[in-house]
Every structure is written in C-alpha cells, then in structure tokens.
Design an enzyme around this catalytic site. Sequence first.
Site, PDB file in Angstrom:
ATOM      1  N   LYS A  15       9.986   5.034   7.124  1.00 21.42           N
ATOM      2  CA  LYS A  15      10.308   3.842   6.337  1.00 21.42           C
ATOM      3  C   LYS A  15      11.485   4.181   5.437  1.00 21.42           C
ATOM      4  CE  LYS A  15       5.578   2.033   5.912  1.00 21.42           C
ATOM      5  NZ  LYS A  15       4.335   2.165   5.106  1.00 21.42           N
ATOM      6  N   GLU A  33      -2.852   5.706  12.430  1.00 19.55           N
ATOM      7  CA  GLU A  33      -2.009   6.047  11.283  1.00 19.55           C
ATOM      8  C   GLU A  33      -2.870   6.227  10.036  1.00 19.55           C
ATOM      9  OE1 GLU A  33       1.188   3.199  10.907  1.00 19.55           O
ATOM     10  OE2 GLU A  33       1.292   3.476   8.747  1.00 19.55           O
ATOM     11  N   GLU A  89       1.694  -9.418   7.069  1.00 20.35           N
ATOM     12  CA  GLU A  89       2.574  -8.993   8.164  1.00 20.35           C
ATOM     13  C   GLU A  89       2.448  -9.896   9.382  1.00 20.35           C
ATOM     14  OE1 GLU A  89       2.002  -4.765   8.717  1.00 20.35           O
ATOM     15  OE2 GLU A  89       2.973  -4.327   6.801  1.00 20.35           O
ATOM     16  N   ASP A 119       1.845   8.384   7.364  1.00 19.86           N
ATOM     17  CA  ASP A 119       2.691   7.418   6.645  1.00 19.86           C
ATOM     18  C   ASP A 119       2.671   7.801   5.162  1.00 19.86           C
ATOM     19  OD1 ASP A 119       3.842   5.242   5.375  1.00 19.86           O
ATOM     20  OD2 ASP A 119       2.230   3.845   5.839  1.00 19.86           O
ATOM     21  N   HIS A 165       8.812  -1.218   9.354  1.00 22.94           N
ATOM     22  CA  HIS A 165       9.060  -2.186   8.280  1.00 22.94           C
ATOM     23  C   HIS A 165       8.177  -1.844   7.073  1.00 22.94           C
ATOM     24  CE1 HIS A 165       5.365  -4.846   9.475  1.00 22.94           C
ATOM     25  NE2 HIS A 165       5.081  -3.578   9.443  1.00 22.94           N
ATOM     26  N   LYS A 191       7.256  -0.263  14.468  1.00 28.60           N
ATOM     27  CA  LYS A 191       6.136  -1.031  13.926  1.00 28.60           C
ATOM     28  C   LYS A 191       6.745  -2.081  13.006  1.00 28.60           C
ATOM     29  CE  LYS A 191       3.198   0.092  10.246  1.00 28.60           C
ATOM     30  NZ  LYS A 191       1.964   0.590   9.615  1.00 28.60           N
ATOM     31  N   GLU A 217      -4.524  -2.350   9.419  1.00 30.67           N
ATOM     32  CA  GLU A 217      -3.753  -2.934  10.520  1.00 30.67           C
ATOM     33  C   GLU A 217      -4.364  -2.586  11.870  1.00 30.67           C
ATOM     34  OE1 GLU A 217       0.332  -1.623   9.986  1.00 30.67           O
ATOM     35  OE2 GLU A 217       0.159  -1.828   7.807  1.00 30.67           O
ATOM     36  N   ASP A 265      -3.645   1.253  11.759  1.00 31.77           N
ATOM     37  CA  ASP A 265      -3.210   1.890  10.520  1.00 31.77           C
ATOM     38  C   ASP A 265      -4.368   1.753   9.550  1.00 31.77           C
ATOM     39  OD1 ASP A 265      -2.169   2.898   8.247  1.00 31.77           O
ATOM     40  OD2 ASP A 265      -0.562   1.428   8.009  1.00 31.77           O
ATOM     41  N   SER A 294       0.879  -1.180   0.000  1.00 31.66           N
ATOM     42  CA  SER A 294       0.000   0.000   0.000  1.00 31.66           C
ATOM     43  C   SER A 294       0.914   1.227   0.000  1.00 31.66           C
ATOM     44  CB  SER A 294      -0.942  -0.006   1.203  1.00 31.66           C
ATOM     45  OG  SER A 294      -0.278   0.261   2.400  1.00 31.66           O
ATOM     46  N   HIS A 323      -3.413  -5.903   2.708  1.00 27.23           N
ATOM     47  CA  HIS A 323      -2.536  -6.982   3.182  1.00 27.23           C
ATOM     48  C   HIS A 323      -3.276  -8.297   3.407  1.00 27.23           C
ATOM     49  CE1 HIS A 323       0.393  -3.735   4.864  1.00 27.23           C
ATOM     50  NE2 HIS A 323       0.420  -3.815   3.551  1.00 27.23           N
TER      51      HIS A 323
HETATM   52  P1  PGA Z   1       3.110  -1.242   3.042  1.00 27.41           P
HETATM   53  O1  PGA Z   1       2.191  -1.133   4.312  1.00 27.41           O
HETATM   54  O2  PGA Z   1       4.470  -1.632   3.450  1.00 27.41           O
HETATM   55  O3  PGA Z   1       2.387  -2.277   2.216  1.00 27.41           O
HETATM   56  O4  PGA Z   1       3.073   0.136   2.390  1.00 27.41           O
HETATM   57  C1  PGA Z   1       2.632  -0.692   5.549  1.00 27.41           C
HETATM   58  C2  PGA Z   1       1.918   0.537   5.976  1.00 27.41           C
HETATM   59  O5  PGA Z   1       0.995   1.047   5.300  1.00 27.41           O
HETATM   60  O6  PGA Z   1       2.277   1.060   7.044  1.00 27.41           O
HETATM   61 ZN    ZN Z   2       0.756   2.745   6.934  1.00 24.32          ZN
END
Ligand code: PGA
Ligand code: ZN
Length: 424
Positions: free
Chosen positions: A333, A281, A203, A308, A361, A384, A162, A240, A40, A153
């Site tokens: 990230k 998030e 995840e 994010d 991650h 996270k 999430e 999230d 995503s 996911h």
């Molecule tokens: P992604 O998801 O690594 O698939 O982007 C993680 C997130 O949205 O935090």
């Molecule tokens: Zn996110």
Amino acid sequence: SIDAVGAREILDSRGNPTIEVEVLLEDGTVSRAAVPSGASTGAFEAYELRDGDKGRYGGKGVLKAVDAVLDEIGPAIEGIDATDQRLIDATMIELDGTDNKQRLGANSILGVSLAVAKAAADSSDLPLFRYLGGPNAHVLPVPQLNVINGGAHADTGVDIQEFFLVPQGADTFSEGLRWGVETYHALKSELKAQGLATGLGDEGGFAPELPSNRHALDLLLVAIEKAGFTPGRDIALGLDVASTEFFEGGSYRFEGRELSSAEMTAYFTELVGAYPLVTIEDPLAEDDWEGYAALTAELGSKVQIVGDDLFVTNPTRLSRGIAERVGNSILVKVNQIGTLTETLDAVSLAHRSGYSAILSHRSGETEDTTIAHLAVATNAGQIKTGAPARSERVAKYNELLRIEEELDAQAVYAGRSAFPRYTD
Ligand code: PGA
Ligand code: ZN
C-alpha cells in the site's frame, strides 16, 4: 525538470478530506495524484498528517499537509528532473527528518512522489505502467474482489474484514474480472433469497449480518456455483482477517471467544481444509511475530500468508519477516510507506526473497488509478482493490482493462501462477 508543485484538499470515498498534488514540468506537462487513507491502519504505518482542528471536518482536514507541500516540499524539489524519482523521494525523506514521515506527513510526501512519477511518464508520452516497468511490464494481475465486507469496514457482527473472490482460472484479466462480477451479482441474488441485507460496506462488498465467518464463505461457494463456475478451479477464495483489530490484551476476541494464536491457527487450518482458500491476509496481529512464524510453518506450504499490518510495506519489517520465516507474501500500500521508491523497493525485496506481492488500495480511496499501473509495472500478478462496485474501486479495474487493451497480444494474465506453486 520540475517547475512548480501545487496541492489541494479533496474528498475520499468515505467523505473524508485527503490531499491531491499537481506537478508542473518546465515543458508544460501537468500531472496529478491523490492519496488514499485506511480505516484498519497498522500501528507501524507512516504518519498521516491531519489538522486536528475540530472546527473543520471533525479534525480530519489536511490543510497542514497542503501547506507542507506548498511551503517546504515544492521548493526543495523544484529544478530537479522528474525522472530522478529516487533522488526526489530521498530529498523528501531527508527534508522530513523523522523515521515515519511524521513532520511533513506521509500523505504530503506520497502525493508529491506519485505526481512526479506521473508527470515524468506523461512528459515522455508513456503510460505510467510502461514508464515505471519498461518494456517487460506485461503481466495483468489476478484481482482479489472483496465482495463481503465485515470488521472495521461494516457495522455488522462479522469479525473477518474481507472475503475475496479470486478468479484464478480465467485466461485473461478481462475474463477473470467478468467471472468475478457475475459471481458478485449472483451473490446479491443469494443474499436476497436468504432475506439478508444487500447494503454495501466501505469497499463495495455486501455487508450482511451473518451468524458466523464460515457462513460468509458458504455464501461465496453458492454464488460461484450459481454463476456457473467451479469453486477453486475457476474462482478460489481469500480472506483478509485484519486480526489486529480484534487482538486485545494478548488474545483474539473472535466469534465471541478469546483465542490464542495457536487456536486461531487451528481455526485457519480447518478453514483451509474445508474451503478453496488461496490467500489469507493478516491472520494474526501486527506484532505477533512468534505466532505468525508458527502459523507459517503450519500453513505456509498450503496457502498464501499475506502480511499487511504486519509488514506495512516497510522493507525493514519485511526483512525481519523473511529472516524469521514469517508469511510468504506482502500486501503493498503506497501510503503505508509514503514514497514510490520505498514501495518499489518493498516489491523488489519480496520478489527476490520468494515472497509474492499484492498491490492494494485502501478502504478510503479516490478516482486515482496509480495502483493499477504499479501492479502491471512490477509484474506482481495480484491486485486487491475491492468489489466491482463503487466508482473508486471500479476505476482501478477499468484502468486495468485499458492497460490490457494497450498491451494487446503481449498481455499475460497471471492466473494460478500468481500464487506460490503449492496452491495448484
Ligand atoms: P484499510 O483496510 O485500508 O482500512 O487499512 C484494508 C486492509 O486492511 O487491507
Ligand atoms: Zn489488510
């Protein structure tokens, strides 16, 4: 100094190719780093270079990225001292020449950036967290354990991506992790008892079909109590929402309805009143700055609001957020921005501006544990990195256990202090 740079195509946790880089120093040190990949992803992330050759891995091969390292990046940084991280990262950014690392690929550049840092640490006989963070690196992060996976996911009807357990009340990292793990197992029993599926999402969290998003939060409360903990005090909750994924034509397609950002905000306000949520998030979409500002005005004094896809670890986008009072926290990230330097700059900017930072991650991961070290190096207090299942997730938690052991009596668990004070 750097003697040679190598690269290869390896696989990530979803069975997609990704790049791994090895840096050889003059003193014989060889260190490697592997690059993660999102599903995503935000539209404003740095560019992930893939081959597009449908004859290999459905076009997802990274041989072009490997070549970029071997043919261009390596020769440009050979001879530079590996401790000159900022110079090396700046050299790569300049060599790429685009705004979003589109020419050489953020994956190629990041692989080199992280492998250089590891080589410098290894060569000076320091663990990475200490090499990067110095003698003051000592704070173990509160984990956000993503134990129910929905959205992009998992192939279920759950809109929110999430659902986290946040063991904020523990005294140490290892205790907090254990509480989270025990609750994860209690959640599995509860899912079975309710006749729900216990298969795992990307995840490591469970991915059951659920009638509503609230149902997932209710399951977490039951699991926390079944495991013998008090929701909120011991283990809080987090989300999230990854709402960019269901933002279409100006509205949020959420639970079968089309909602405005004001209606989404009203929904989150209700949730914050009803559940012990400490972090949310991406409650709104990556370009909904106005909606985000209104949501922050409403909820930013009650709960951590994390950008994010909104900030994409980008100091420029974070600066705008700070100026416009949007959110109060940034998800960090490494591959969203593509160099270690810029990642650390984003964390510093956040901390200087009263924003919290969460090392994170991606949904596509490898056994690389760099982010565990970055969390401690920056004393960020939060990480996270998925459920306590699937080795690419557990690898980060295990590395934090090792770091905790190494820091021994000097380790401090961030606990509740990881979150802005209002959440107490
Ligand atoms: P992604 O998801 O690594 O698939 O982007 C993680 C997130 O949205 O935090
Ligand atoms: Zn996110």
